[in-house]
Design a protein around this motif. Structure first.
Motif, short mmCIF file in Angstrom:
data_model
loop_
_atom_site.label_atom_id
_atom_site.label_comp_id
_atom_site.label_asym_id
_atom_site.label_seq_id
_atom_site.Cartn_x
_atom_site.Cartn_y
_atom_site.Cartn_z
N MET A 1 13.73 -7.57 15.16
CA MET A 1 13.42 -7.74 13.75
C MET A 1 14.34 -6.89 12.88
O MET A 1 14.72 -5.78 13.27
N GLY A 2 14.69 -7.41 11.72
CA GLY A 2 15.42 -6.61 10.75
C GLY A 2 14.54 -5.50 10.22
O GLY A 2 13.30 -5.53 10.34
N SER A 3 15.17 -4.51 9.61
CA SER A 3 14.43 -3.33 9.15
C SER A 3 13.32 -3.69 8.17
O SER A 3 12.19 -3.22 8.28
N ALA A 4 13.65 -4.52 7.18
CA ALA A 4 12.66 -4.87 6.16
C ALA A 4 11.47 -5.60 6.77
O ALA A 4 10.31 -5.29 6.48
N ARG A 5 11.76 -6.56 7.65
CA ARG A 5 10.68 -7.34 8.27
C ARG A 5 9.83 -6.45 9.17
O ARG A 5 8.60 -6.57 9.22
N LEU B 1 7.39 -4.37 7.11
CA LEU B 1 6.28 -5.23 6.66
C LEU B 1 5.30 -5.51 7.79
O LEU B 1 4.09 -5.41 7.62
N THR B 2 5.84 -5.88 8.93
CA THR B 2 4.99 -6.18 10.08
C THR B 2 4.15 -4.97 10.48
O THR B 2 2.93 -5.08 10.68
N ARG B 3 4.81 -3.83 10.58
CA ARG B 3 4.11 -2.61 11.00
C ARG B 3 3.01 -2.23 10.02
O ARG B 3 1.90 -1.86 10.41
N ALA C 1 5.14 -16.05 1.22
CA ALA C 1 6.15 -16.99 1.74
C ALA C 1 7.55 -16.40 1.72
O ALA C 1 8.38 -16.70 2.58
N ALA C 2 7.83 -15.54 0.74
CA ALA C 2 9.16 -14.94 0.62
C ALA C 2 9.34 -13.73 1.53
O ALA C 2 10.43 -13.15 1.60
N GLU C 3 8.27 -13.33 2.23
CA GLU C 3 8.30 -12.18 3.12
C GLU C 3 8.73 -10.91 2.38
O GLU C 3 9.53 -10.10 2.87
N THR C 4 8.17 -10.71 1.19
CA THR C 4 8.46 -9.51 0.41
C THR C 4 7.21 -8.70 0.11
O THR C 4 7.31 -7.57 -0.33
N THR C 5 6.04 -9.27 0.35
CA THR C 5 4.78 -8.60 0.00
C THR C 5 3.72 -8.88 1.05
O THR C 5 3.68 -9.96 1.64
N ILE C 6 2.88 -7.90 1.28
CA ILE C 6 1.72 -8.11 2.14
C ILE C 6 0.53 -8.53 1.28
O ILE C 6 0.25 -7.91 0.26
N LYS C 7 -0.14 -9.58 1.69
CA LYS C 7 -1.32 -10.07 0.99
C LYS C 7 -2.50 -10.03 1.96
O LYS C 7 -2.33 -9.80 3.15
N SER C 8 -3.70 -10.31 1.43
CA SER C 8 -4.87 -10.22 2.29
C SER C 8 -5.89 -11.28 1.91
O SER C 8 -5.88 -11.83 0.81
N GLU C 9 -6.76 -11.55 2.87
CA GLU C 9 -7.92 -12.41 2.63
C GLU C 9 -9.13 -11.74 3.26
O GLU C 9 -8.98 -10.93 4.19
#
Length: 311
Positions: free
Chosen positions: A110-114, A117-119, A42-50
Motif C-alpha cells: 500500500m502507498g503511504s496515504a492509503r 487511512l487503512t490503519r 470514494a476518493a479515498e481521502t476521508t474515513i466515514k462511518s455508519e
C-alpha cells in the motif's frame, strides 16, 4: 464506556508517517448507536462511518464480527472498504486488552496515504470494543514499520490527534519533502513527511511550519528556530516570496548560514510550484541573512548541500 472514536481525514502526517508523521483525526457525528463501522469515501481521502449494532456487546464476539466485516471488505454502495483487494487478514490474537492483527504480505504494498487511512480506520473500528485498549498490526508475522523503517508501537484511541468531524472536508492530506541538517550542521538531509492541513492553507506555509517544528527522524537536526514564523508567503510567476519574522535571524541556530537558507529553499522548491525563492525579514530584503546570504537574492535549489548515500 469509552468515548466516541475519532475519524481520520486524509492528512500528514503524518511522525510520520504514518508513524512519525503529522496526522489529524476527526470525531464522528453523534448518532443513536454506541458503535460505528468505518470505511473510506470514494476518493479515498476521508474515513466515514455508519452505525454498527453488535448481536452481543462482548469482546470475543465483537472482535470476530468486526474483523470479519473488515476482511470481507464491507462498505456502503459508492464507498471503499478499509482493506484493499489483495490484502487479507491472516490471523488475530487477543491478549487481555491488546488485539494483535496479522495481515498478508500485500499490506506492505500500500502507498503511504492509503496505509495511514487503512490503519486509522481499522483502529477506530476496533478500539471501541469493550476491554480492547491497544491494537498492534503485524505483516506476515513481522512487526509493522513506517516509511523510515521504525517500528509502529501499539496504537490506542489517542494515537491520532483529535479534530471535529464537521471540519473534515476542510482538511487535506499531502506529502512534503523537507530538508533538515546532520549533526555537523553543514549538510542537508531529506525527510519525507505526510501532513494533514487546512485546504485554504498554502503549501508554502505548511512547509515553513513543518520546518520550524523540526525533524522527526533520529539523527536529524533543525535548521531554523522553532519560533520562526512566516509573516506572509506569496508565489507569483513561479517565484516564492517569503517574509519571515525577526526570530528567523535573531534566534538563528548553530548551523551554517547556507544550511538555514537552503533548507527553506530546497523544501519549498521540492514541495511547491516554484522555481526560485526570495526571503525577506520583517519585510526587508536589505542586508544579509547572517553575514553571507544576501536577502535580495532569488535562490534556486542547491543539490551540492544535500547529503548523499554513503557520506
Amino acid at each position: 464506556m469509552k468515548k466516541l472514536l475519532k475519524t481520520l481525514f486524509l492528512a500528514v502526517l503524518i511522525s510520520s508517517l504514518f508513524a512519525g508523521c503529522s496526522i489529524k483525526t476527526f470525531n464522528k457525528d453523534k448518532d443513536e448507536s454506541k458503535y460505528s463501522f468505518y470505511y473510506l469515501n470514494a476518493a479515498e481521502t476521508t474515513i466515514k462511518s455508519e452505525p454498527y449494532t453488535p448481536k452481543e456487546e462482548t469482546k470475543e464476539l465483537m472482535v470476530k464480527d468486526l474483523l470479519q466485516k473488515i476482511g470481507d471488505r464491507q462498505a456502503p454502495e459508492g464507498a471503499v472498504s478499509l482493506l484493499p483487494e489483495k490484502v487479507s487478514i491472516n490471523s488475530y490474537d487477543v491478549q487481555k486488552d491488546l488485539l494483535i492483527i496479522d495481515f498478508s504480505k500485500e499490506y506492505s504494498d500500500m502507498g503511504s496515504a492509503r496505509e495511514v487511512l487503512t490503519r486509522a480506520g481499522i483502529l477506530d473500528t476496533l478500539i471501541q470494543i469493550p476491554d480492547i485498549q491497544r491494537i498492534r498490526f503485524t505483516v506476515n508475522g513481522k512487526e509493522l514499520t513506517d516509511s523510515r523503517n521504525k517500528k509502529i508501537e501499539d496504537m490506542t484511541e489517542d494515537t491520532f490527534v483529535e479534530y471535529n468531524r464537521k471540519d473534515s472536508e476542510n482538511y487535506r492530506y499531502d506529502t512534503f519533502t523537507l530538508y533538515f541538517t546532520d549533526k555537523s550542521g553543514k549538510k542537508l538531509v531529506k525527510e519525507t513527511r505526510n501532513v494533514y492541513y487546512r485546504r485554504n492553507l498554502p503549501r508554502e506555509r505548511v512547509v515553513l511550519e513543518q520546518l520550524a517544528r523540526g525533524p522527526l527522524d533520529e539523527g536529524y537536526y533543525p535548521t531554523i528556530p522553532s519560533n520562526s514564523v512566516a509573516i506572509s508567503v506569496t508565489t507569483a510567476d513561479r517565484i516564492c516570496y517569503i517574509n519571515m519574522n525577526s526570530a528567523f535571524q535573531e534566534d538563528a541556530l548553530d548551523v551554517a548560514e547556507d544550511i538555514s537558507v537552503y533548507s527553506i529553499v530546497n523544501s519549498i522548491l521540492d514541495s511547491c510550484e516554484a522555481d526560485r525563492v526570495q526571503i525577506s525579514i520583517e519585510g526587508s530584503t536589505e542586508g544579509n541573512y547572517g553575514s553571507s546570504m544576501p536577502l535580495y537574492n532569488f535562490y534556486q535549489k542547491n543539490e551540492d548541500l544535500i547529503m548523499q548515500e554513503g557520506e
